[in-house]
Design an enzyme around this catalytic site. Structure first.
Site, PDB file in Angstrom:
ATOM      1  N   ARG A 116       0.833  -1.194   0.000  1.00  0.00           N
ATOM      2  CA  ARG A 116       0.000   0.000   0.000  1.00  0.00           C
ATOM      3  C   ARG A 116       0.873   1.252   0.000  1.00  0.00           C
ATOM      4  NH1 ARG A 116      -4.886   1.936  -1.506  1.00  0.00           N
ATOM      5  NH2 ARG A 116      -6.104   2.926   0.162  1.00  0.00           N
ATOM      6  N   THR A 401      -8.887  -0.241 -10.247  1.00  0.00           N
ATOM      7  CA  THR A 401      -8.172  -1.375  -9.680  1.00  0.00           C
ATOM      8  C   THR A 401      -8.192  -2.542 -10.647  1.00  0.00           C
ATOM      9  OG1 THR A 401      -8.887  -0.621  -7.497  1.00  0.00           O
ATOM     10  CG2 THR A 401      -8.135  -2.882  -7.639  1.00  0.00           C
ATOM     11  N   GLN A 438      -3.800   7.757  -4.245  1.00  0.00           N
ATOM     12  CA  GLN A 438      -4.268   6.962  -3.113  1.00  0.00           C
ATOM     13  C   GLN A 438      -4.433   7.760  -1.827  1.00  0.00           C
ATOM     14  OE1 GLN A 438      -5.445   4.106  -3.389  1.00  0.00           O
ATOM     15  NE2 GLN A 438      -4.377   2.863  -4.899  1.00  0.00           N
ATOM     16  N   ASP A 441      -7.782   8.283  -0.275  1.00  0.00           N
ATOM     17  CA  ASP A 441      -8.458   7.238   0.496  1.00  0.00           C
ATOM     18  C   ASP A 441      -8.440   7.526   1.995  1.00  0.00           C
ATOM     19  OD1 ASP A 441      -9.346   5.715  -1.575  1.00  0.00           O
ATOM     20  OD2 ASP A 441      -7.845   4.139  -1.396  1.00  0.00           O
ATOM     21  N   SER A 465      -8.061   0.875   2.802  1.00  0.00           N
ATOM     22  CA  SER A 465      -8.454   0.348   1.501  1.00  0.00           C
ATOM     23  C   SER A 465      -9.613  -0.621   1.686  1.00  0.00           C
ATOM     24  CB  SER A 465      -7.277  -0.384   0.854  1.00  0.00           C
ATOM     25  OG  SER A 465      -7.671  -1.077  -0.301  1.00  0.00           O
ATOM     26  N   SER A 466     -10.297  -0.920   0.575  1.00  0.00           N
ATOM     27  CA  SER A 466     -11.311  -1.967   0.567  1.00  0.00           C
ATOM     28  C   SER A 466     -10.889  -3.168  -0.256  1.00  0.00           C
ATOM     29  CB  SER A 466     -12.628  -1.433   0.003  1.00  0.00           C
ATOM     30  OG  SER A 466     -13.174  -0.461   0.841  1.00  0.00           O
ATOM     31  N   GLY A 488     -13.759  -0.137  -5.916  1.00  0.00           N
ATOM     32  CA  GLY A 488     -13.903   0.772  -4.791  1.00  0.00           C
ATOM     33  C   GLY A 488     -14.379   0.053  -3.548  1.00  0.00           C
TER      34      GLY A 488
END
Length: 581
Positions: A116, A401, A438, A441, A465-466, A488
């Site tokens: 990440r 993504t 990012q 987020d 994040s998901s 998402g």
């Protein structure tokens, strides 16, 4: 919950499904991270030894070629992800990050890798507040260097390859280098997304790559060549990931982030200091299965496990899979799980409550008892596992993504989800690759009257994040499912929904992926806008749901064991492909 009550409710739901479709509600729901570009049914693929599902046929073919050359599941996943950077640049790439869950079949060990992005050390929690202290508009924050976090994908790949790779590092880059140098035909999806984007043409490098001499989006079928990206990939293939995190490439990244308008604070020290993290996977039981995924900073596995833990109270196998009652139970579990996700999850160092407490059997049983059999909760409040009321500052998460699922001939597996966040990321391009956005987020508002939010911005922190790369093991401990998706925060519903279909209803993966999506993120219940879903929406309305009909553009990649064979299926909503041998 007894069988007779379940059966009665299921019969009621079948009757409700015959009601006329409701007028769609217009509640506040996040917009799609990537627009819908069509629906094409894809038959499942069956193979005895190995299976790959990725978001694009070029990537799938590259991964299969690596496996046939003796590569591991990790090798194949890396090769596929690099190709996706070339052919699906709006979604993921070396300018972004990702999460990877790996299973070592010989050792029986599962590991979770965190690539990440991190916030630059020079930022603080006011990053996305205006001078007046108000929350910035989303795209005011996204477009430009302000939103760029330290890219983590290549560093994660290098670490995982050193541990689990079989082929030379440079071999994994060759398919992507060839495609970038020789070119590929622009797909219908890529053309449509270029044409729809309002910001991409503002960046000179992106304009040169994605638009023709007259300033028009590259036509479907046009050849897109990306020599600068090919050169970057050659450099990293020959010199390793360090060539990306220091030296000329790193300097160009920092310069691009610092340039206006809307500059960011990324430094050379931020890049050289980035580290991927191996974390213990977050695992839980669902009926006889063991489900494993990414721990925080991803909220994916925790929220999926929370939903499954609540649904375990109900005998879903005895409820018709296409009934409004099944959709009602699933949506209510999502409502409760997302309430906790939004309140409690963020960078693990900033979370006031450990995921184990939010996933404890007693806690989830209490949450599940709030699910009514005949009415919707409308909006759930977060639980308080021994703590004061949680803050509820919520960010808008729109990851563009890609997902890769791989099983190799030795039984090793990878579930990899990679992202640059919004479609085309920050719209800031460096040497042929797009930089992520990012940092958006993070929660834009760092705190409310109840205290600081665990997902507030901070130097070196990793935003929530998901992404939900997931592996499932059967009662005997054998690998059973490899799954994940883009989409998402809706990723969580996509993955949980399909796990229920595979594990409770034993559905064929291609038939499962073709069904309309339904779920709630603790707002209106979202139903995929398709003719075959309107009766389902009517049934949900009769259960008290406010429903919103909308495109739900998942990109699931599913591999499931059937006897001694692997069955792979790619989502019909995107351009993915499955292949094996």
């Amino acid at each position: 919950m007894n069988v007779s009550r379940t059966s009665l409710a299921a019969l009621l739901a079948v009757w409700l499904a015959a009601l006329p479709a409701p007028t769609p509600a217009f509640g506040q729901v996040p917009v799609q991270p990537e627009a819908a570009t069509g629906f094409r049914v894809k038959p499942a693929v069956v193979a005895p030894q190995a299976m790959v599902v990725t978001a694009n046929a070029h990537a799938t073919n590259a991964a299969v070629s690596v496996l046939r050359d003796g590569g591991s599941a990790v090798d194949a996943a890396i090769a596929a992800a690099l190709v996706l950077n070339v052919v699906e640049p709006q979604s993921s790439g070396i300018g972004g990050g990702g999460f990877l869950v790996h299973h070592d079949a010989r050792k029986g060990r599962t590991s979770a890798w965190d690539g990440r992005e991190t916030a630059p050390r020079a930022v603080d929690e006011r990053l996305f507040l205006t001078a007046q202290g108000d929350k910035m508009a989303f795209y005011d924050a996204v477009v430009g260097g302000r939103s760029v976090g330290v890219p983590g994908l290549l560093r994660m790949f290098a670490e995982v390859h050193a541990r689990h790779g079989r082929l030379p590092w440079s071999r994994l880059f060759q398919p992507a280098i060839r495609l970038a140098a020789d070119g590929f035909a622009v797909s219908p999806r890529l053309h449509t997304l270029i044409a729809q984007d309002r910001f991409l043409s503002r960046d000179p490098s992106a304009r040169q790559l994605f638009f023709d001499a007259d300033g028009r989006p590259l036509a479907e079928g046009a050849t897109l060549r990306n020599p600068p990206l090919a050169e970057v990939l050659r450099t990293v293939a020959e010199q390793g990931a360090d060539a990306f995190y220091a030296g000329p490439i790193a300097r160009d990244i920092v310069d691009a982030v610092a340039s206006g308008p809307n500059p960011g604070a990324l430094s050379l020290g931020d890049l050289s200091g980035y580290r991927a993290v191996e974390r213990p996977p977050l695992c839980g039981r669902y009926r006889v299965y063991r489900v494993c995924g990414m721990p925080p900073p991803s909220s994916g596995a925790a929220t999926v496990l929370a939903m499954l833990g609540m649904l375990e109270r109900f005998r879903l196998a005895e409820i018709p899979s296409d009934s409004a009652f099944a959709a009602h139970l699933f949506s209510e579990a999502g409502r409760l799980a997302f309430a906790d996700r939004d309140a409690w999850y963020g960078d693990p160092a900033a979370m006031p409550v450990a995921p184990a407490r939010l996933l404890a059997r007693e806690y989830l049983d209490g949450r599940a008892q709030q699910i009514l059999l005949d009415d919707s909760l409308d909006r759930a409040l977060p639980g308080s596992p021994g703590k004061a009321a949680a803050p509820q500052a919520v960010n808008v998460e729109q990851p563009a993504t890609s997902h890769v699922s791989v099983v190799d001939a030795a039984g090793n597996a990878v579930s990899l989800t990679a992202s640059i966040e919004d479609a085309f990321g920050s719209r800031r391009m460096v040497r042929g690759f797009l930089l992520n956005n990012q940092l958006t987020d993070f929660s834009f508002v760092p705190a409310d009257e109840r205290g600081p939010h665990p997902n507030r911005v901070g130097p070196g922190k990793r935003p929530r994040s998901s992404m939900s790369p997931t592996l499932v093991f059967d009662a005997g401990g054998k690998l059973h499912v490899v799954i994940g998706s883009p989409g998402g925060s809706q990723i969580i519903n996509y993955v949980a929904e399909n796990l229920v279909g595979l594990l409770d209803w034993n559905m064929a993966p291609d038939a499962l992926l073709a069904r309309p999506h339904v779920g709630s993120r603790n707002g209106p219940t979202e139903v995929e806008d398709r003719a075959d879903a309107r009766q389902l929406a009517a049934g949900l309305a009769a259960f008290g749901h406010e429903t919103v009909m909308r495109d739900l553009t998942s990109g699931l990649g599913v591999i499931v064991r059937r006897g001694r064979e692997w069955v792979g299926a790619a989502d019909p909503r995107r351009e993915g492909a499955a292949a094996g041998y």
